[in-house]
Motif scaffolding. Structure first.
Motif, PDB file in Angstrom:
ATOM      1  N   ASN A   1       0.837  -1.199   0.000  1.00  0.00           N
ATOM      2  CA  ASN A   1       0.000   0.000   0.000  1.00  0.00           C
ATOM      3  C   ASN A   1       0.871   1.248   0.000  1.00  0.00           C
ATOM      4  O   ASN A   1       2.106   1.163  -0.080  1.00  0.00           O
ATOM      5  CB  ASN A   1      -0.978  -0.015   1.176  1.00  0.00           C
ATOM      6  CG  ASN A   1      -0.275   0.012   2.533  1.00  0.00           C
ATOM      7  OD1 ASN A   1       0.920   0.333   2.631  1.00  0.00           O
ATOM      8  ND2 ASN A   1      -1.003  -0.312   3.578  1.00  0.00           N
ATOM      9  N   HIS A   2       0.244   2.424   0.113  1.00  0.00           N
ATOM     10  CA  HIS A   2       0.978   3.687   0.006  1.00  0.00           C
ATOM     11  C   HIS A   2       1.946   3.908   1.172  1.00  0.00           C
ATOM     12  O   HIS A   2       2.849   4.740   1.094  1.00  0.00           O
ATOM     13  CB  HIS A   2      -0.004   4.863  -0.079  1.00  0.00           C
ATOM     14  CG  HIS A   2      -0.769   5.108   1.176  1.00  0.00           C
ATOM     15  ND1 HIS A   2      -1.815   4.297   1.568  1.00  0.00           N
ATOM     16  CD2 HIS A   2      -0.644   6.056   2.141  1.00  0.00           C
ATOM     17  CE1 HIS A   2      -2.305   4.738   2.712  1.00  0.00           C
ATOM     18  NE2 HIS A   2      -1.617   5.798   3.087  1.00  0.00           N
ATOM     19  N   GLU A   3       1.762   3.154   2.263  1.00  0.00           N
ATOM     20  CA  GLU A   3       2.660   3.261   3.404  1.00  0.00           C
ATOM     21  C   GLU A   3       3.771   2.210   3.359  1.00  0.00           C
ATOM     22  O   GLU A   3       4.562   2.094   4.294  1.00  0.00           O
ATOM     23  CB  GLU A   3       1.869   3.112   4.704  1.00  0.00           C
ATOM     24  CG  GLU A   3       0.869   4.255   4.926  1.00  0.00           C
ATOM     25  CD  GLU A   3       0.065   4.071   6.199  1.00  0.00           C
ATOM     26  OE1 GLU A   3       0.047   2.937   6.729  1.00  0.00           O
ATOM     27  OE2 GLU A   3      -0.536   5.054   6.664  1.00  0.00           O
ATOM     28  N   GLY A   4       3.816   1.455   2.279  1.00  0.00           N
ATOM     29  CA  GLY A   4       4.861   0.449   2.141  1.00  0.00           C
ATOM     30  C   GLY A   4       4.575  -0.846   2.857  1.00  0.00           C
ATOM     31  O   GLY A   4       5.456  -1.719   2.953  1.00  0.00           O
ATOM     32  N   GLU A   5       3.348  -1.020   3.367  1.00  0.00           N
ATOM     33  CA  GLU A   5       2.978  -2.254   4.053  1.00  0.00           C
ATOM     34  C   GLU A   5       2.608  -3.327   3.021  1.00  0.00           C
ATOM     35  O   GLU A   5       1.904  -3.044   2.052  1.00  0.00           O
ATOM     36  CB  GLU A   5       1.800  -2.013   4.990  1.00  0.00           C
ATOM     37  CG  GLU A   5       2.082  -0.987   6.078  1.00  0.00           C
ATOM     38  CD  GLU A   5       0.831  -0.597   6.831  1.00  0.00           C
ATOM     39  OE1 GLU A   5       0.942  -0.245   8.015  1.00  0.00           O
ATOM     40  OE2 GLU A   5      -0.271  -0.617   6.220  1.00  0.00           O
TER      41      GLU A   5
ATOM     42  N   PHE B   1       1.576 -15.704 -12.637  1.00  0.00           N
ATOM     43  CA  PHE B   1       1.202 -15.335 -11.282  1.00  0.00           C
ATOM     44  C   PHE B   1      -0.153 -14.632 -11.308  1.00  0.00           C
ATOM     45  O   PHE B   1      -0.596 -14.113 -12.319  1.00  0.00           O
ATOM     46  CB  PHE B   1       2.239 -14.409 -10.631  1.00  0.00           C
ATOM     47  CG  PHE B   1       2.224 -13.000 -11.176  1.00  0.00           C
ATOM     48  CD1 PHE B   1       1.449 -12.007 -10.581  1.00  0.00           C
ATOM     49  CD2 PHE B   1       2.961 -12.669 -12.305  1.00  0.00           C
ATOM     50  CE1 PHE B   1       1.414 -10.720 -11.095  1.00  0.00           C
ATOM     51  CE2 PHE B   1       2.934 -11.383 -12.827  1.00  0.00           C
ATOM     52  CZ  PHE B   1       2.151 -10.402 -12.219  1.00  0.00           C
ATOM     53  N   ARG B   2      -0.807 -14.654 -10.167  1.00  0.00           N
ATOM     54  CA  ARG B   2      -2.074 -13.946  -9.968  1.00  0.00           C
ATOM     55  C   ARG B   2      -2.154 -13.567  -8.506  1.00  0.00           C
ATOM     56  O   ARG B   2      -1.883 -14.371  -7.627  1.00  0.00           O
ATOM     57  CB  ARG B   2      -3.264 -14.839 -10.342  1.00  0.00           C
ATOM     58  CG  ARG B   2      -4.607 -14.153 -10.218  1.00  0.00           C
ATOM     59  CD  ARG B   2      -5.738 -15.131 -10.505  1.00  0.00           C
ATOM     60  NE  ARG B   2      -7.036 -14.470 -10.430  1.00  0.00           N
ATOM     61  CZ  ARG B   2      -7.667 -14.202  -9.286  1.00  0.00           C
ATOM     62  NH1 ARG B   2      -7.120 -14.534  -8.125  1.00  0.00           N
ATOM     63  NH2 ARG B   2      -8.825 -13.600  -9.297  1.00  0.00           N
ATOM     64  N   ILE B   3      -2.549 -12.326  -8.244  1.00  0.00           N
ATOM     65  CA  ILE B   3      -2.624 -11.840  -6.864  1.00  0.00           C
ATOM     66  C   ILE B   3      -3.770 -10.847  -6.761  1.00  0.00           C
ATOM     67  O   ILE B   3      -4.018 -10.083  -7.694  1.00  0.00           O
ATOM     68  CB  ILE B   3      -1.270 -11.215  -6.439  1.00  0.00           C
ATOM     69  CG1 ILE B   3      -1.229 -10.938  -4.944  1.00  0.00           C
ATOM     70  CG2 ILE B   3      -0.938  -9.989  -7.256  1.00  0.00           C
ATOM     71  CD1 ILE B   3       0.168 -10.626  -4.432  1.00  0.00           C
ATOM     72  N   GLU B   4      -4.477 -10.890  -5.649  1.00  0.00           N
ATOM     73  CA  GLU B   4      -5.677 -10.066  -5.496  1.00  0.00           C
ATOM     74  C   GLU B   4      -5.789  -9.551  -4.069  1.00  0.00           C
ATOM     75  O   GLU B   4      -5.547 -10.286  -3.110  1.00  0.00           O
ATOM     76  CB  GLU B   4      -6.917 -10.882  -5.856  1.00  0.00           C
ATOM     77  CG  GLU B   4      -8.206 -10.097  -5.861  1.00  0.00           C
ATOM     78  CD  GLU B   4      -9.370 -10.905  -6.414  1.00  0.00           C
ATOM     79  OE1 GLU B   4     -10.504 -10.394  -6.393  1.00  0.00           O
ATOM     80  OE2 GLU B   4      -9.141 -12.049  -6.869  1.00  0.00           O
ATOM     81  N   VAL B   5      -6.143  -8.269  -3.936  1.00  0.00           N
ATOM     82  CA  VAL B   5      -6.303  -7.635  -2.618  1.00  0.00           C
ATOM     83  C   VAL B   5      -7.514  -6.711  -2.663  1.00  0.00           C
ATOM     84  O   VAL B   5      -7.954  -6.307  -3.749  1.00  0.00           O
ATOM     85  CB  VAL B   5      -5.048  -6.817  -2.227  1.00  0.00           C
ATOM     86  CG1 VAL B   5      -3.840  -7.711  -2.050  1.00  0.00           C
ATOM     87  CG2 VAL B   5      -4.765  -5.726  -3.260  1.00  0.00           C
ATOM     88  N   PRO B   6      -8.069  -6.342  -1.509  1.00  0.00           N
ATOM     89  CA  PRO B   6      -9.109  -5.303  -1.504  1.00  0.00           C
ATOM     90  C   PRO B   6      -8.563  -4.003  -2.099  1.00  0.00           C
ATOM     91  O   PRO B   6      -7.371  -3.707  -1.981  1.00  0.00           O
ATOM     92  CB  PRO B   6      -9.437  -5.146  -0.005  1.00  0.00           C
ATOM     93  CG  PRO B   6      -9.051  -6.448   0.604  1.00  0.00           C
ATOM     94  CD  PRO B   6      -7.847  -6.908  -0.166  1.00  0.00           C
ATOM     95  N   TRP B   7      -9.434  -3.238  -2.712  1.00  0.00           N
ATOM     96  CA  TRP B   7      -9.027  -2.013  -3.412  1.00  0.00           C
ATOM     97  C   TRP B   7      -8.426  -0.995  -2.446  1.00  0.00           C
ATOM     98  O   TRP B   7      -8.928  -0.787  -1.345  1.00  0.00           O
ATOM     99  CB  TRP B   7     -10.223  -1.405  -4.123  1.00  0.00           C
ATOM    100  CG  TRP B   7      -9.854  -0.307  -5.071  1.00  0.00           C
ATOM    101  CD1 TRP B   7      -9.810   1.027  -4.817  1.00  0.00           C
ATOM    102  CD2 TRP B   7      -9.463  -0.460  -6.445  1.00  0.00           C
ATOM    103  NE1 TRP B   7      -9.409   1.721  -5.934  1.00  0.00           N
ATOM    104  CE2 TRP B   7      -9.193   0.838  -6.949  1.00  0.00           C
ATOM    105  CE3 TRP B   7      -9.313  -1.560  -7.285  1.00  0.00           C
ATOM    106  CZ2 TRP B   7      -8.800   1.051  -8.259  1.00  0.00           C
ATOM    107  CZ3 TRP B   7      -8.907  -1.338  -8.598  1.00  0.00           C
ATOM    108  CH2 TRP B   7      -8.660  -0.050  -9.073  1.00  0.00           C
ATOM    109  N   VAL B   8      -7.331  -0.368  -2.850  1.00  0.00           N
ATOM    110  CA  VAL B   8      -6.694   0.704  -2.090  1.00  0.00           C
ATOM    111  C   VAL B   8      -6.452   1.879  -3.035  1.00  0.00           C
ATOM    112  O   VAL B   8      -6.620   1.773  -4.246  1.00  0.00           O
ATOM    113  CB  VAL B   8      -5.360   0.239  -1.462  1.00  0.00           C
ATOM    114  CG1 VAL B   8      -5.612  -0.776  -0.351  1.00  0.00           C
ATOM    115  CG2 VAL B   8      -4.427  -0.352  -2.519  1.00  0.00           C
ATOM    116  N   SER B   9      -6.051   3.014  -2.475  1.00  0.00           N
ATOM    117  CA  SER B   9      -5.893   4.221  -3.276  1.00  0.00           C
ATOM    118  C   SER B   9      -4.609   4.225  -4.100  1.00  0.00           C
ATOM    119  O   SER B   9      -4.491   4.953  -5.089  1.00  0.00           O
ATOM    120  CB  SER B   9      -5.923   5.465  -2.378  1.00  0.00           C
ATOM    121  OG  SER B   9      -4.883   5.400  -1.422  1.00  0.00           O
ATOM    122  N   GLN B  10      -3.627   3.436  -3.695  1.00  0.00           N
ATOM    123  CA  GLN B  10      -2.362   3.354  -4.431  1.00  0.00           C
ATOM    124  C   GLN B  10      -1.767   1.977  -4.195  1.00  0.00           C
ATOM    125  O   GLN B  10      -1.903   1.413  -3.111  1.00  0.00           O
ATOM    126  CB  GLN B  10      -1.383   4.432  -3.955  1.00  0.00           C
ATOM    127  CG  GLN B  10      -0.018   4.372  -4.644  1.00  0.00           C
ATOM    128  CD  GLN B  10       0.953   5.399  -4.082  1.00  0.00           C
ATOM    129  OE1 GLN B  10       0.621   6.575  -3.991  1.00  0.00           O
ATOM    130  NE2 GLN B  10       2.139   4.959  -3.701  1.00  0.00           N
TER     131      GLN B  10
END
Length: 636
Positions: free
Chosen positions: A446-450, A463-472
């Motif tokens: 994420n935008h905080e580098g986490e 590869f395939r990867i999926e996460v909840p939507w974030v702003s960046q």
């Protein structure tokens, strides 16, 4: 539970008694769907002799069916330890029982212990949805209302039709026979119009689809083709038709508004459920339990052309289908909605949403959450654009507070339902030979580098990867001995990545370096500054961009910049010129994103290190002098 209506009891087996002559009384009660009586009888038979593992599973299924999940889970777990006869669907019921007893951590532990035997899609789907349940949320700005047209019997499977809906019901009619296992009427199709208050009213039997004495149900109407799709009992000369085992299955038929009827999918031993026709792709979606099923009923589709089936049934795969039962497919705005009783849901059947990435690729199905879903069965979800930019639709549920078994509910919501996710899929390749790279770590930050999530590429580099939507989002990829890639994207960039293959190119350090003058240096083409100058020209810049790229790919790279001149001119001026050139290179690299920490030193050697015999006073051709004018990027 609605499944007893549409999947279990719709398959009428009149010859069951003959098939079960050798079974115990408890077995006969179980196969006759009399689960509570079967439990008591199995407990009685246990006093006389031990039950077989098959009977223990029947008893576990009976406990599950009447809601005794603690008793069910204990039996499932015992059989699972001692035998391998448990079906994948019973495996799902075992995990459902544990989940219903609030033992999600135990379910997670069990899944990890079986990781090698389970599909990666199932593990990823479950972990994703369990994480949502850890922080339960309901849909915002949603209104849900019990429809006023429900009966004391089952009402379900709505579909939009003209100024109202079609739906299925087992409400009694004088002209319809009684279906013995339920004691209710055979299923039929009804129509209800929307009145001036936008409420359903005036229920009537739908006469445009020909009457039948047996099951006729789960309609879908295609506006584009003006065709009805629905299921009906297999019959011949007005009577039910059975296979050699005495089984009557359900077929899918189509009826055009001109009155032309076709059997589209028909097999005396296989039942088909919940047809949905996608006008855009001309695919007919449905539920069925074939040999390649991942559990109970799975979702499939067939290609059609002008109403004719043009392919064998195609399973939607393990991203959608599970060890549970999947039913009620519906496509809206590029998303697939369906219901499943998979163990990581809120109750029995829950509604899920999966975005369609490509023809046969889907995002992780996301539970729509409390409201649309409940602790019981929720299915038959349909949705469309409403007024003022909102969304409206209907679904079926047997939740508390209804009028009958399964009831119809209407809803209105301000936002597109379901958690929005970001999906990245593509290939990691070696930039030099373009081959796929396996075991490459791909991370999303994420935008905080986490780190939000990480995965590893397959043997082919996929590869395939999926996460909840974030702003960046920042995409990172790394592999031992290879370069590191890290690229950030805003929401606009993320939207573009959703619908395309994202390829990541990595390179080995060995492919970037070469041995020169007994030193390991970056592999670059020879470049020259303008005569007597220390200004980075276009030729020099072309090679320096490669240096920037190398440091970007290998952030831990440490370089020493060494610049040399030829022997022409005075030694002092050459020393000064070479140092100025080294410093100009360093300045360029830092201005273009290279950290000063990556540059150990920039030094000019002037004419101190001549490679050939072209020393002061010696006559040499220009190309020989040029061999001495050089810059090396030495890897420390």
């Amino acid at each position: 539970m609605k499944f007893k209506l549409i999947i279990v009891l719709l398959v009428f087996v009149p010859l069951m008694g003959t098939a079960q002559d050798k079974k115990s009384k408890a077995d006969n009660l179980y196969y006759g769907y009399q689960y509570q009586k079967a439990i008591e009888e199995y407990k009685s038979e246990m006093q006389k002799k031990p039950l077989t593992n098959g009977q223990l599973l029947n008893l576990a299924d009976s406990y599950f069916s009447v809601g005794s999940f603690d008793d069910a889970s204990k039996l499932y777990l015992d059989v699972n330890k001692n035998d391998t006869i448990m079906s994948v669907n019973q495996f799902n019921k075992m995990l459902q029982s544990l989940s219903k007893n609030s033992e999600r951590d135990r379910v997670r532990t069990f899944l990890r212990s079986k990781e090698a035997q389970l599909s990666p899609e199932l593990l990823e789907n479950s972990e994703f949805n369990f994480s949502l349940l850890d922080f339960p949320a309901s849909l915002d700005n949603v209104e849900i209302n019990l429809a006023g047209i429900n009966s004391p019997q089952g009402d379900f499977s709505p579909t939009f039709y003209k100024n109202g809906i079609l739906f299925s019901s087992s409400r009694g009619r004088n002209s319809k026979n009684v279906y013995e296992p339920t004691g209710e009427s055979y299923l039929d199709i009804y129509f209800s119009r929307l009145n001036s208050d936008n409420q359903l009213a005036d229920v009537a039997s739908f006469s445009e689809i020909p009457a039948t004495d047996f099951h006729k149900s789960t309609p879908y109407y295609s506006t584009k083709s003006s065709t009805f799709f629905y299921i009906l009992s297999n019959t011949e000369d007005g009577a039910l038709r059975y296979d050699e085992n005495g089984k009557n299955a359900l077929a899918i038929g189509s009826l055009s508004e001109t009155g032309k009827f076709r059997f589209l999918l028909k097999d005396l031993s296989t039942s088909f459920y919940y047809p949905f026709f996608d006008d855009n792709s001309e695919r007919l979606y449905f539920s069925a339990n074939f040999a390649d099923s991942y559990g109970g009923t799975d979702l499939y589709y067939v290609y059609t052309t002008n109403g004719q089936i043009m392919s064998a049934p195609i399973n939607l795969g393990p991203r959608i289908n599970s060890p549970g039962n999947e039913i009620s497919p519906y496509i809206f705005n590029g998303s697939l909605y369906f219901s499943s009783d998979i163990f990581y849901g809120l109750g029995g059947m829950d509604v899920y949403k999966s975005n369609i990435i490509s023809n046969d690729s889907y995002t992780i199905p996301v539970n729509l959450g409390e409201g649309i879903n409940s602790s019981l069965d929720d299915f038959g979800f349909i949705i469309r654009n409403g007024e003022n930019g909102n969304f409206t639709g209907y679904f079926s549920s047997n939740r508390k507070g209804g009028k009958g078994g399964d009831d119809l509910y209407g809803f209105s919501m301000a936002n597109d339902p379901g958690l929005k996710t970001f999906t990245l899929q593509g290939k990691v390749v070696n930039l030099i030979n373009k081959s796929g790279l396996d075991k490459t770590q791909v991370r999303l930050l994420n935008h905080e580098g986490e780190v939000l999530k990480q995965t590893y590429s397959t043997i082919d580099g996929d590869f395939r990867i999926e996460v909840p939507w974030v702003s960046q989002i920042t995409v990172e990829a790394m592999k031992d001995g290879y370069s590191v890639i890290s690229t950030s994207y805003s929401e606009e960039g993320m939207e573009k990545l959703q619908n395309q293959s994202y390829n990541i190119g990595l390179v080995k350090m060995q492919d970037l370096v070469v041995n020169r003058e007994d030193k390991t240096v970056l592999k670059l083409d020879k470049f020259y500054f303008d005569k007597g100058k220390a200004v980075v020209n276009a030729e020099v810049e072309t090679e320096l961009k490669k240096v920037v790229d190398a440091v970007t790919r290998f952030p831990q790279l440490r370089l020493r910049i060494e610049t040399h001149t030829d022997s022409r001119g005075s030694s002092s001026s050459n020393n000064r010129l070479s140092q100025d050139r080294s410093d100009a290179i360093k300045d360029y690299l830092i201005k273009n994103g290279v950290s000063s920490n990556n540059i150990v030193k920039s030094i000019g050697y002037g004419e101190d290190v001549i490679k050939n015999s072209c020393v002061n006073g010696a006559y040499c051709l220009d190309f020989l002098h040029k061999q001495n004018e050089r810059t090396l990027f030495v890897v420390e």
